[in-house]
Enzyme design. Structure first.
Site, PDB file in Angstrom:
ATOM      1  CE  LYS A  98       6.125   4.349  -0.514  1.00 37.82           C
ATOM      2  NZ  LYS A  98       7.198   3.514   0.065  1.00 37.82           N
ATOM      3  CB  SER A 354      -0.645   1.709  -3.600  1.00 34.86           C
ATOM      4  OG  SER A 354      -0.150   1.660  -4.924  1.00 34.86           O
TER       5      SER A 354
END
Length: 370
Positions: A98, A354
């Site tokens: 992110k 992720s």
């Protein structure tokens, strides 16, 4: 024409990327300024300097990513055929991908807009990404987070200097709260996924996959991406389909929150199953983003719903066999492969890991289970 998401009227022009011509470029006008958004037949590229600009900014410690490693999965140990590689975004700044999109979104703001500060909403990883990016730029950040967000993510967001405003998932709207703060204080909103600059920053994951595999003499046949709102998927798919048009992009989602998978089948944005729950807190959204789905509907080959027990098994495998700490949402693409949801024999397959911001108590419980 108009770009999905209500971001304004668009004017077509021409641009190239990395020496290769793209079919067109779109400039999105809003009340303050014009933001160039490169658009090709494979989706959205990016802003003022193109996606290549996000990559050039990506010097370790200064840009949208630290060039996380790609590594072999040890397919035989996992019972997986073919050549399987893992893109370890769990080793990224803030422990998740992110930061890439958050940094690039802030970098694309006009200086006077950015100086007034930013507001975002997130259950954890985007919160940390925006907080760290704001700290790098020396501007204030306020993050709207649910009261039940993992304590580790809330605490790390505050440690980066952001103000955290809590809300109740069941009774309050995080978007409404964030927009009220932005309007009151004149701040820019940095959404978690449904924005071209966010998508472009996340797309550097796809560019790095292609570059790192090329260094190993490999060409990607298929890439599996964890999917919540779809920003990472849209960015990776756009980059991969431009560089390797034959590559297939798949998504992995939690059971009950497989809204994008079902949306791909129906051709319209579906909602998650009412009352559903999952340990994959980073991937729990109600429906795909408007802009992200417009891209993913064109580029993604299909999706897989993965159960919590399969995610737990993948977290144990990553820890015991690969010495990697993954949070549940970060392990879901690997879980899909370990569960045999996708044929890998004879193919070069990449799973994106992720994030690694696992709650310590939950992680200990999972990895110590039989």
């Amino acid at each position: 024409m108009r770009v999905p998401g209500g971001v304004g009227d668009c004017v077509l022009a021409r641009e190239s990327f990395g020496g290769r011509a793209l079919p067109g470029r779109v400039r999105i006008a809003d009340d303050r300024h014009i933001v160039p958004l490169s658009v090709g037949r494979h989706g959205v590229w990016n802003s003022r300097a193109g996606l290549s600009g996000a990559v050039r900014q990506g010097r370790p410690g200064s840009g949208p990513g630290n060039g996380c490693a790609i590594r072999g999965c040890g397919g035989r140990r996992a019972g997986i055929g073919g050549r399987v590689f893992l893109k370890c975004e769990s080793l990224q700044h803030i422990g998740a991908f992110k930061f890439r999109g958050a940094f690039w979104a802030l970098a694309c703001l006009d200086d006077d807009v950015r100086s007034r500060g930013v507001v975002a909403w997130s259950s954890g990883n985007h919160a940390q990404g925006v907080a760290m990016a704001a700290q790098r730029f020396g501007v204030p950040a306020t993050i709207v987070m649910p009261h039940d967000a993992p304590a580790l993510k809330r605490d790390r967001t505050r440690r980066f200097g952001a103000e955290v405003v809590g809300y109740d998932r069941a009774t309050e709207s995080r978007e409404d709260i964030a927009c009220a703060i932005a309007n009151r204080e004149g701040r820019a909103v940095v959404p978690p996924f449904d924005h071209p600059h966010i998508i472009a920053g996340q797309g550097t994951v796809g560019l790095e996959i292609a570059q790192q595999l090329a260094e190993l003499g490999e060409t990607p046949d298929q890439v599996v991406v964890p999917c919540g709102g779809g920003g990472l998927t849209a960015g990776v798919a756009t980059a991969m389909k431009h560089l390797h048009p034959a590559a297939r992009i798949y998504i992995a989602e939690p059971e009950g929150f497989d809204d994008t998978t079902r949306s791909l089948r129906s051709g319209q944005r579906e909602k998650s199953v009412p009352g559903a729950s999952s340990i994959c807190d980073a991937l729990l959204v109600e429906t795909p983003g408007e802009l992200t789905f417009a891209i993913n509907h064109r580029l993604v080959a299909g999706g897989m719903a993965v159960g919590d027990e399969e995610v737990r098994a993948a977290m144990r495998f990553a820890f015991t066999e690969l010495k990697l700490v993954l949070e549940p949402g970060g392990a879901i693409a690997l879980a899909a492969l370990l569960a045999g949801r996708l044929e890998t024999k004879g193919a070069c397959t990449v799973a994106v890991l992720s994030g690694g911001n696992a709650d310590p108590g939950l992680f200990s419980e999972i990895v110590s289970a039989d």
